[in-house]
Write an enzyme that holds these catalytic residues in place. Structure first.
Site, PDB file in Angstrom:
ATOM      1  N   ASP A   1       1.564  -1.593 -13.888  1.00  0.00           N
ATOM      2  CA  ASP A   1       0.683  -0.727 -14.681  1.00  0.00           C
ATOM      3  C   ASP A   1       0.718   0.702 -14.158  1.00  0.00           C
ATOM      4  O   ASP A   1       0.731   1.662 -14.934  1.00  0.00           O
ATOM      5  CB  ASP A   1      -0.758  -1.240 -14.645  1.00  0.00           C
ATOM      6  CG  ASP A   1      -1.048  -2.172 -15.820  1.00  0.00           C
ATOM      7  OD1 ASP A   1      -0.076  -2.705 -16.380  1.00  0.00           O
ATOM      8  OD2 ASP A   1      -2.222  -2.360 -16.163  1.00  0.00           O
ATOM      9  N   ASP A  58       0.843  -1.206   0.000  1.00  0.00           N
ATOM     10  CA  ASP A  58       0.000   0.000   0.000  1.00  0.00           C
ATOM     11  C   ASP A  58       0.872   1.248   0.000  1.00  0.00           C
ATOM     12  O   ASP A  58       0.606   2.220  -0.705  1.00  0.00           O
ATOM     13  CB  ASP A  58      -1.003  -0.011   1.166  1.00  0.00           C
ATOM     14  CG  ASP A  58      -0.431  -0.576   2.458  1.00  0.00           C
ATOM     15  OD1 ASP A  58       0.707  -1.086   2.437  1.00  0.00           O
ATOM     16  OD2 ASP A  58      -1.113  -0.504   3.494  1.00  0.00           O
TER      17      ASP A  58
END
Ligand code: NAD
Length: 363
Positions: A255, A227
């Protein structure tokens, strides 16, 4: 040196961009006294058209017997192409999954760098973009959540879906070794990304990464929770050199990293097994919307060829020559149309073949 390269030009813009990568490889061969022997094979839509299946045993055998595979891209427009009327296992993309599996390509390398000349294409804050970044995401490609046992069943009157995330020591060790080996060729830093505050698989991941790190005293290693890594990628991407991570985290983070470069046509990739063998391809797809128009950006494929020289053939100087030639062409103001700002005054817009020529001339 003589090297055998199996070439999968593929569909859409694939043949156009692969032709330019071959042009640049030929310029490297001429300058450094090598011989690259190419064998063309079909995969994806082109293979469906000829053989009725997206991947044949012949293509797998020819890939296996080569020193490396250079690929363009496969697939067509899902709305209009007849390939997408076939069942999923017969569609072009099944060829790609099949060849990765057949060749045991467990390590996926995706560099994401922002060229100083292209910093305006970066969607991040100007001061972050101006600082630039140059990272490589090392993603585990054949284990973890995407390959674990899964089921959907009724339990106690409701549907329950289960996916399992499994990693063995040996799977973690082999990808960690790849990351440290690559770091030795770069800025000698590995940031390993996991979720060790929650997941057992991540705690084992961290332990094994630390064990492998002990064999590479020159490389700095640190650990980051996934995270936090997602935030740090947009806050301070310059801090990353090699990012080592498991399959699903790598899928998402790579990505995100490619997005902040602002240009899909510039990003190469490599998928490696535990030998020197690899499959090299641009990160983008077959771009059916611009296929045949001569305007596709060949740079991602040309840089994929540079990765092939570096990782499969140990030709570091030759790979540097390609990467240097790309930087030179960009600094001289040449752009393909996909690069943001290509129409600005002072820049020269060129097509696929001209971009390949310019880079080949500067080797
Ligand atoms: P895409 O990457 O092909 O295209 C997305 C956009 O980026 C398009 O506007 C396209 O014109 C542009 N683009 C991509 N590469 C470019 C380049 N080199 N130069 C200039 N512009 C470029 O993604 P998509 O449209 O989602 O997919 C099209 C087909 O490609 C689908 O069949 C998909 O399955 C396939 N695909 C294949 C691979 C692969 O072969 N590894 C990867 C991704 C997608």
């Amino acid at each position: 040196m003589v090297k055998n390269i199996t070439v999968i030009a593929g569909d859409g813009i694939g043949p156009e961009i692969v032709a330019e990568a071959r042009k640049v490889l030929d310029a490297v061969a001429a300058k450094y006294g090598h011989e690259f022997v190419y064998t063309d094979v079909l995969m994806g839509g082109a293979s469906i058209d000829k053989y009725g299946v997206p991947l044949t045993d012949e293509t797998i055998e020819k890939a296996k017997s080569a020193d490396a595979v250079l690929m363009g891209s496969i697939g067509g427009d899902a709305n209009t192409s007849p390939w997408y009327k076939l069942p999923p296992e017969k569609r072009p993309e099944a060829g790609l999954l099949g060849i990765r599996k057949a060749l045991n390509l467990f390590a996926n390398l995706r560099p994401a760098m922002l060229y100083p000349e292209l910093y305006k294409a970066c969607p991040l804050k100007e001061e972050v973009a101006e600082a630039g970044f140059d990272m490589l995401i090392m993603r585990e490609l054949t284990g973890g959540l995407y390959f674990g046992a899964r089921s959907t069943e009724e339990k106690n009157g409701e549907m329950v879906a289960t996916d399992t995330l499994v990693y063995s020591e040996s799977e973690i060790r082999r990808i960690a070794i790849k990351a440290f080996e690559v770091a030795m060729k770069r800025r000698k830093s590995v940031i390993s990304v996991d979720k060790a505050n929650v997941l057992d698989s991540s705690r084992l991941w961290r332990k094994i990464v630390n064990e492998v790190a002990a064999d590479y005293p020159e490389v700095t290693v640190s650990h980051m929770l996934v995270d936090n890594a997602a935030m740090q990628l947009v806050k301070d991407p310059a801090q990353f050199d090699v990012v080592l991570t498991e399959n699903m985290f790598g899928d998402i983070l790579s990505d995100e990293a490619s997005m902040i470069t602002g240009s899909i046509g510039m990003l190469p990739s490599a998928s490696l097994n535990d030998t020197k063998f690899g499959l090299y391809e641009p990160s983008g797809g077959s771009a059916p919307d611009i296929a045949g128009k001569g305007i596709a950006n060949p740079i991602a494929t040309i840089l994929s060829a540079a990765m092939m020289l570096r990782f499969s053939f140990d030709m570091d100087a030759e790979a540097d020559a390609i990467e240097g030639a790309v930087k030179k062409v960009l600094s001289e103001g040449y752009r393909t149309g996909d690069i943001l700002g290509a129409d600005a005054t002072g820049l020269t817009k060129v097509g696929t073949a001209a971009m390949g020529d310019l880079i080949a001339e500067r080797i």
